[in-house]
Scaffold this motif. Structure first.
Motif, PDB file in Angstrom:
ATOM      1  N   ALA A  64       0.817  -1.216   0.000  1.00 62.31           N
ATOM      2  CA  ALA A  64       0.000   0.000   0.000  1.00 62.31           C
ATOM      3  C   ALA A  64       0.851   1.266   0.000  1.00 62.31           C
ATOM      4  O   ALA A  64       0.604   2.190  -0.773  1.00 62.31           O
ATOM      5  CB  ALA A  64      -0.940   0.001   1.190  1.00 62.31           C
ATOM      6  N   SER A  65       1.866   1.320   0.865  1.00 63.15           N
ATOM      7  CA  SER A  65       2.669   2.534   1.002  1.00 63.15           C
ATOM      8  C   SER A  65       3.946   2.487   0.170  1.00 63.15           C
ATOM      9  O   SER A  65       4.613   3.509   0.017  1.00 63.15           O
ATOM     10  CB  SER A  65       3.054   2.734   2.465  1.00 63.15           C
ATOM     11  OG  SER A  65       3.919   1.693   2.895  1.00 63.15           O
ATOM     12  N   ARG A  66       4.295   1.308  -0.317  1.00 63.75           N
ATOM     13  CA  ARG A  66       5.544   1.069  -1.039  1.00 63.75           C
ATOM     14  C   ARG A  66       6.763   1.341  -0.170  1.00 63.75           C
ATOM     15  O   ARG A  66       7.855   1.597  -0.655  1.00 63.75           O
ATOM     16  CB  ARG A  66       5.603   1.872  -2.331  1.00 63.75           C
ATOM     17  CG  ARG A  66       4.507   1.454  -3.280  1.00 63.75           C
ATOM     18  CD  ARG A  66       4.596   2.182  -4.584  1.00 63.75           C
ATOM     19  NE  ARG A  66       3.436   1.858  -5.370  1.00 63.75           N
ATOM     20  CZ  ARG A  66       3.493   1.407  -6.600  1.00 63.75           C
ATOM     21  NH1 ARG A  66       4.641   1.251  -7.182  1.00 63.75           N
ATOM     22  NH2 ARG A  66       2.390   1.127  -7.247  1.00 63.75           N
ATOM     23  N   ARG A  67       6.565   1.277   1.134  1.00 63.37           N
ATOM     24  CA  ARG A  67       7.658   1.450   2.087  1.00 63.37           C
ATOM     25  C   ARG A  67       8.490   0.173   2.100  1.00 63.37           C
ATOM     26  O   ARG A  67       7.962  -0.926   2.205  1.00 63.37           O
ATOM     27  CB  ARG A  67       7.103   1.725   3.479  1.00 63.37           C
ATOM     28  CG  ARG A  67       8.170   1.897   4.513  1.00 63.37           C
ATOM     29  CD  ARG A  67       7.576   2.201   5.865  1.00 63.37           C
ATOM     30  NE  ARG A  67       8.651   2.378   6.813  1.00 63.37           N
ATOM     31  CZ  ARG A  67       8.459   2.614   8.073  1.00 63.37           C
ATOM     32  NH1 ARG A  67       7.240   2.728   8.549  1.00 63.37           N
ATOM     33  NH2 ARG A  67       9.486   2.755   8.881  1.00 63.37           N
ATOM     34  N   ILE A  68       9.799   0.323   2.010  1.00 63.93           N
ATOM     35  CA  ILE A  68      10.705  -0.814   2.037  1.00 63.93           C
ATOM     36  C   ILE A  68      11.343  -0.896   3.417  1.00 63.93           C
ATOM     37  O   ILE A  68      11.814   0.102   3.955  1.00 63.93           O
ATOM     38  CB  ILE A  68      11.799  -0.686   0.957  1.00 63.93           C
ATOM     39  CG1 ILE A  68      11.158  -0.699  -0.423  1.00 63.93           C
ATOM     40  CG2 ILE A  68      12.835  -1.798   1.098  1.00 63.93           C
ATOM     41  CD1 ILE A  68      12.116  -0.420  -1.556  1.00 63.93           C
ATOM     42  N   ARG A  69      11.336  -2.080   3.971  1.00 65.97           N
ATOM     43  CA  ARG A  69      11.970  -2.312   5.267  1.00 65.97           C
ATOM     44  C   ARG A  69      13.074  -3.348   5.067  1.00 65.97           C
ATOM     45  O   ARG A  69      12.818  -4.431   4.546  1.00 65.97           O
ATOM     46  CB  ARG A  69      10.965  -2.861   6.279  1.00 65.97           C
ATOM     47  CG  ARG A  69       9.852  -1.884   6.614  1.00 65.97           C
ATOM     48  CD  ARG A  69       8.820  -2.579   7.495  1.00 65.97           C
ATOM     49  NE  ARG A  69       7.703  -1.735   7.792  1.00 65.97           N
ATOM     50  CZ  ARG A  69       7.533  -1.079   8.939  1.00 65.97           C
ATOM     51  NH1 ARG A  69       8.422  -1.196   9.890  1.00 65.97           N
ATOM     52  NH2 ARG A  69       6.475  -0.323   9.121  1.00 65.97           N
TER      53      ARG A  69
END
Length: 102
Positions: A64-69
Motif C-alpha cells: 500500500a505505502s511502497r515502504r521498504i523495510r
C-alpha cells in the motif's frame, strides 16, 4: 449412491435455502486492491561489502505505502534467522498499529 444436482437444488429450495450468490463477480485484481493495505512482499538480496564478504539481506515492501523495510543482513541466512526477522517485523507493525484485525 449419487444424487443429481437438480435434486439437491430442489431439496434446498423446499427447505427455504436460496441459491448461492454468483462468485464470478469479483476479479483477482479487485481482491488485491481491496487487500492492498495488508499485502507484504519479501525477498533476499545479495551484496558484497568492502572486505569482499558476501552478505544476504532480507527486505520487505509494504504494497500500500511502497515502504521498504530492510529486516537484516547476514552471511549465513538460516530458517531460524528468517523466522526471527519476520517475527520482529510483525511486532514492529503491531507497535505501529499497521496490522488490521487480531
Amino acid at each position: 449412491m449419487e444424487v443429481a444436482a437438480p435434486t439437491v437444488w430442489e431439496i434446498l429450495r423446499n427447505a427455504g435455502f436460496d441459491p448461492a450468490p454468483e462468485r464470478a463477480s469479483s476479479t483477482w485484481a479487485d481482491f488485491l486492491r481491496s487487500q492492498a493495505d495488508a499485502i507484504l512482499a519479501c525477498d533476499f538480496f545479495e551484496t558484497v561489502i568492502l572486505s569482499g564478504a558476501r552478505l544476504y539481506g532480507f527486505a520487505v515492501i509494504e504494497r500500500a505505502s511502497r515502504r521498504i523495510r530492510i529486516l537484516g543482513a547476514t552471511a549465513h541466512p538460516t530458517a531460524a534467522w528468517v523466522t526471527q526477522a519476520a517475527r520482529n517485523l510483525v511486532m514492529d507493525l503491531d507497535d505501529a498499529d499497521c496490522r488490521q484485525g487480531s
